[in-house]
Design a protein around this motif. Sequence first.
Motif, PDB file in Angstrom:
ATOM      1  N   SER A 606       0.839  -1.196   0.000  1.00 41.64           N
ATOM      2  CA  SER A 606       0.000   0.000   0.000  1.00 41.64           C
ATOM      3  C   SER A 606       0.872   1.244   0.000  1.00 41.64           C
ATOM      4  N   LEU A 607       0.583   2.157  -0.885  1.00 44.11           N
ATOM      5  CA  LEU A 607       1.333   3.398  -1.026  1.00 44.11           C
ATOM      6  C   LEU A 607       0.417   4.546  -0.612  1.00 44.11           C
ATOM      7  N   PRO A 608       0.684   5.201   0.539  1.00 44.23           N
ATOM      8  CA  PRO A 608      -0.205   6.260   1.019  1.00 44.23           C
ATOM      9  C   PRO A 608      -0.041   7.542   0.207  1.00 44.23           C
ATOM     10  N   LEU A 609      -1.145   8.259   0.074  1.00 45.09           N
ATOM     11  CA  LEU A 609      -1.147   9.497  -0.702  1.00 45.09           C
ATOM     12  C   LEU A 609      -2.127  10.472  -0.060  1.00 45.09           C
ATOM     13  N   ARG A 610      -1.684  11.709   0.148  1.00 46.91           N
ATOM     14  CA  ARG A 610      -2.575  12.760   0.652  1.00 46.91           C
ATOM     15  C   ARG A 610      -2.699  13.834  -0.421  1.00 46.91           C
ATOM     16  N   ILE A 611      -3.955  14.180  -0.735  1.00 46.59           N
ATOM     17  CA  ILE A 611      -4.243  15.168  -1.771  1.00 46.59           C
ATOM     18  C   ILE A 611      -5.045  16.301  -1.140  1.00 46.59           C
ATOM     19  N   THR A 612      -4.685  17.523  -1.446  1.00 48.31           N
ATOM     20  CA  THR A 612      -5.441  18.687  -0.980  1.00 48.31           C
ATOM     21  C   THR A 612      -5.857  19.507  -2.183  1.00 48.31           C
ATOM     22  N   LEU A 613      -7.163  19.755  -2.274  1.00 44.64           N
ATOM     23  CA  LEU A 613      -7.694  20.522  -3.399  1.00 44.64           C
ATOM     24  C   LEU A 613      -7.738  22.007  -3.050  1.00 44.64           C
ATOM     25  N   PRO A 614      -7.550  22.865  -4.037  1.00 41.04           N
ATOM     26  CA  PRO A 614      -7.633  24.314  -3.801  1.00 41.04           C
ATOM     27  C   PRO A 614      -9.088  24.743  -3.592  1.00 41.04           C
ATOM     28  N   PRO A 615      -9.300  25.951  -3.049  1.00 35.85           N
ATOM     29  CA  PRO A 615     -10.679  26.407  -2.808  1.00 35.85           C
ATOM     30  C   PRO A 615     -11.442  26.770  -4.069  1.00 35.85           C
ATOM     31  N   ASP A 616     -10.760  26.983  -5.164  1.00 39.42           N
ATOM     32  CA  ASP A 616     -11.412  27.414  -6.403  1.00 39.42           C
ATOM     33  C   ASP A 616     -12.252  26.267  -6.979  1.00 39.42           C
ATOM     34  N   PRO A 617     -13.590  26.395  -7.062  1.00 39.63           N
ATOM     35  CA  PRO A 617     -14.421  25.301  -7.589  1.00 39.63           C
ATOM     36  C   PRO A 617     -14.063  24.894  -9.011  1.00 39.63           C
ATOM     37  N   SER A 618     -13.550  25.835  -9.801  1.00 44.39           N
ATOM     38  CA  SER A 618     -13.230  25.505 -11.193  1.00 44.39           C
ATOM     39  C   SER A 618     -12.030  24.577 -11.291  1.00 44.39           C
ATOM     40  N   ALA A 619     -11.286  24.401 -10.201  1.00 45.50           N
ATOM     41  CA  ALA A 619     -10.101  23.532 -10.218  1.00 45.50           C
ATOM     42  C   ALA A 619     -10.402  22.139  -9.677  1.00 45.50           C
ATOM     43  N   ALA A 620     -11.679  21.837  -9.412  1.00 40.86           N
ATOM     44  CA  ALA A 620     -12.000  20.570  -8.759  1.00 40.86           C
ATOM     45  C   ALA A 620     -11.866  19.371  -9.697  1.00 40.86           C
ATOM     46  N   GLY A 621     -12.156  19.537 -10.975  1.00 41.04           N
ATOM     47  CA  GLY A 621     -12.134  18.401 -11.896  1.00 41.04           C
ATOM     48  C   GLY A 621     -10.767  18.182 -12.502  1.00 41.04           C
ATOM     49  N   GLY A 622     -10.494  16.942 -12.880  1.00 37.16           N
ATOM     50  CA  GLY A 622      -9.230  16.661 -13.564  1.00 37.16           C
ATOM     51  C   GLY A 622      -8.737  15.251 -13.311  1.00 37.16           C
ATOM     52  N   TRP A 623      -7.476  15.034 -13.685  1.00 33.38           N
ATOM     53  CA  TRP A 623      -6.881  13.700 -13.696  1.00 33.38           C
ATOM     54  C   TRP A 623      -5.714  13.597 -12.734  1.00 33.38           C
ATOM     55  N   LEU A 624      -5.639  12.428 -12.084  1.00 28.83           N
ATOM     56  CA  LEU A 624      -4.440  11.997 -11.367  1.00 28.83           C
ATOM     57  C   LEU A 624      -3.842  10.856 -12.176  1.00 28.83           C
ATOM     58  N   ASP A 625      -2.649  11.081 -12.717  1.00 23.46           N
ATOM     59  CA  ASP A 625      -1.985  10.071 -13.550  1.00 23.46           C
ATOM     60  C   ASP A 625      -0.775   9.516 -12.820  1.00 23.46           C
ATOM     61  N   PHE A 626      -0.796   8.206 -12.585  1.00 18.60           N
ATOM     62  CA  PHE A 626       0.301   7.516 -11.918  1.00 18.60           C
ATOM     63  C   PHE A 626       1.000   6.621 -12.938  1.00 18.60           C
ATOM     64  N   HIS A 627       2.319   6.748 -13.000  1.00 18.01           N
ATOM     65  CA  HIS A 627       3.117   5.952 -13.925  1.00 18.01           C
ATOM     66  C   HIS A 627       4.114   5.114 -13.134  1.00 18.01           C
ATOM     67  N   GLY A 628       4.188   3.845 -13.461  1.00 16.80           N
ATOM     68  CA  GLY A 628       5.176   2.968 -12.854  1.00 16.80           C
ATOM     69  C   GLY A 628       6.267   2.620 -13.836  1.00 16.80           C
ATOM     70  N   ASP A 629       7.442   2.329 -13.307  1.00 17.31           N
ATOM     71  CA  ASP A 629       8.559   1.861 -14.130  1.00 17.31           C
ATOM     72  C   ASP A 629       9.228   0.722 -13.386  1.00 17.31           C
TER      73      ASP A 629
END
Length: 652
Positions: A606-629
């Motif tokens: 298990s790899l822990p991750l903490r994400i904090t979103l900005p207060p701007d509602p227009s920034a709420a949508g989008g992608w989290l892209d994880f790449h492994g090698d």
Amino acid sequence: MFPGSTSIRCLILILAIGVPAAATRSETESHVFIQGDTVRVAVPDDAAGISTRARALDERLEEFGRVAIANARADFGPLPVGWYRVEFLAHDNSVLAHTTAAVLEPLTTPPPEDTPIAVDIALSWLGAKDQGDWARYARLARLAGVRWVRDRIHWREIQPEDGPFLDHTKYDDSAVIQSAEDLRILQVFHTRPQWALLPGTDPHRPQLDLAKLYRFCQGLAERFQGRVQAWEPWNEGNAANFGGLTMDELCSLQKAAWLGFKAGDPDVTVCWNPLGGVNIKSQTEVILRNETWPYYDIYSIHSYDWPESFEDLWIHARDAASGRPIWVTEADRGMTADPDSPIADFTPENDRRKAEFIAQSYVRSLYNGAARHFHFILGPYTEGDGRTQFGLLREDLTPRPSYVALAALGRLLAGATCLGRYVVPGDPNVHLYAFRAKPGGEARDVLVAWAERPGDWPERGKTRAPWPIVDPLRVEAAYDYLGRPLEAKPPSELSPVAMFLVLPEGESHKLALSETPRTNLREGGASPIVLQFSAPDHPPVQRMIGWSPEAAYEFAPSTTVDATITAYNLGDQPAAGTVQLNNAPPGWEAAPLAWDVQLDPGQSTSLPLRITLPPDPSAAGGWLDFHGDFGNSGKPKLAVWNRTPPKKDAGQ
């Protein structure tokens, strides 16, 4: 299952009657006869001892003949190919009871393995009284010229605990019965036992432990090798009643299942887990962004839409297929049963409409890119209020006209590939499609033609149009939608009743045909390292997007999300490498941004991750892209979509 409907297909079907010990061959076949057989039908209980005569009517209720009842049976002798309503009459000619029968032209050779005409049989879940009923279902599928059938498995019924499979289950029996009829089986499952869940996830929507899913799929492939030829690792998982899984979850599930099946049997066919509703752009984007296409040999879809909408509605499915064949593993358009029928039969008019629909559905599906099409469903099955009927067979497994329409397709489009459509300028209601097929085992061109305008059931069945081709064609044989022979020439007029014209091989080259839609091939290889995202305190939100259910995360502005990336090594070699967050929406803060990972075979971390979103509602949508090698173990991808939460109405 109208478009977008995802009500659970629990398949609590009407119980089929058992076969009497002294049954004749015809009764064992559920009143399905081969041309030349004596059509002999037992008097139903409602008319036993009362009826003196019986009559046979076709699907338009035109009488074919009457016979006297003898030895509690109506013996009509040989009847022509077609469907028949058999009515049992009193002395005053009133109808005491009725049943149905079919006469099929014999298959002179088994359909080839690649034939596109298939049916969802759901044999293991049909609720039949005994395996004699199972054998009837399988035999009826084979008589219809079907080679591929779709069945169901419950995970917990074959592996109730985290350990060995049960020694013997009904699924072993059903596979044997279907294989005995030379049927090829596509199996699907969509349940998860409690012991197979990932600890610590949301108890209201727990996630699978993908290592346990891998081992289950590996065990299935080993156990059913040679008896089950293809697998779908889930069914309509985007729908709430089948899990309400996000698309990234379905992609991770698909990868683990594919790896497991291939470990158990490298030659087995693994399909994409088909979605409920219409494949939409956002779903396809997740599939492609997760680079999921190396993990399915077939891209499966479901369709409960009108055939004229396939071309537009399947655009995103063809993109997601990435050059793999498309199988439509459930398809129909539900129809309301006769309100006066206690067993959810259709009215005679609707029986005809559904039979006309069968050819239109299969043919337009094959033209629009399907390599195989499974009608839902062979046996009697109602949904919703119990009045929306889908089955090709009646309560006692006797045939509806739609079953006979399926048999006509099974024979005349055996091994078919679509060559294209003949387009009539200015008249989109004329439908004429050319196929290369093997009716009777010999390569021929087959034209299928009808006229139909878009509309719901009450509007259908009324269109007429002149035969559109001026140049003469060499026609060897002609048949109608029930497989009844016609004069070997093009008709003067087209109607909603599909016509089949059998031509010499290559004859359709005389026609200017539009090409069938294509799908672009994407290259790539599978990695044994699979990544899985979870955010237990922030469950995804289920919404209907058009006709499609869609579960997606909707992290709100100014929210902190504690998430986990689970990395699995589902290969047979140790793997070491890195996983990093390569992309996040602007303004999002995430920590850490990378992890070093070492995994033994079968191990996960298990790899822990903490994400904090900005207060701007227009920034709420989008992608989290994880790449492994992971070097020789590949470069796994995980793309998680956060859907922008809808704006609240004023005053909220």
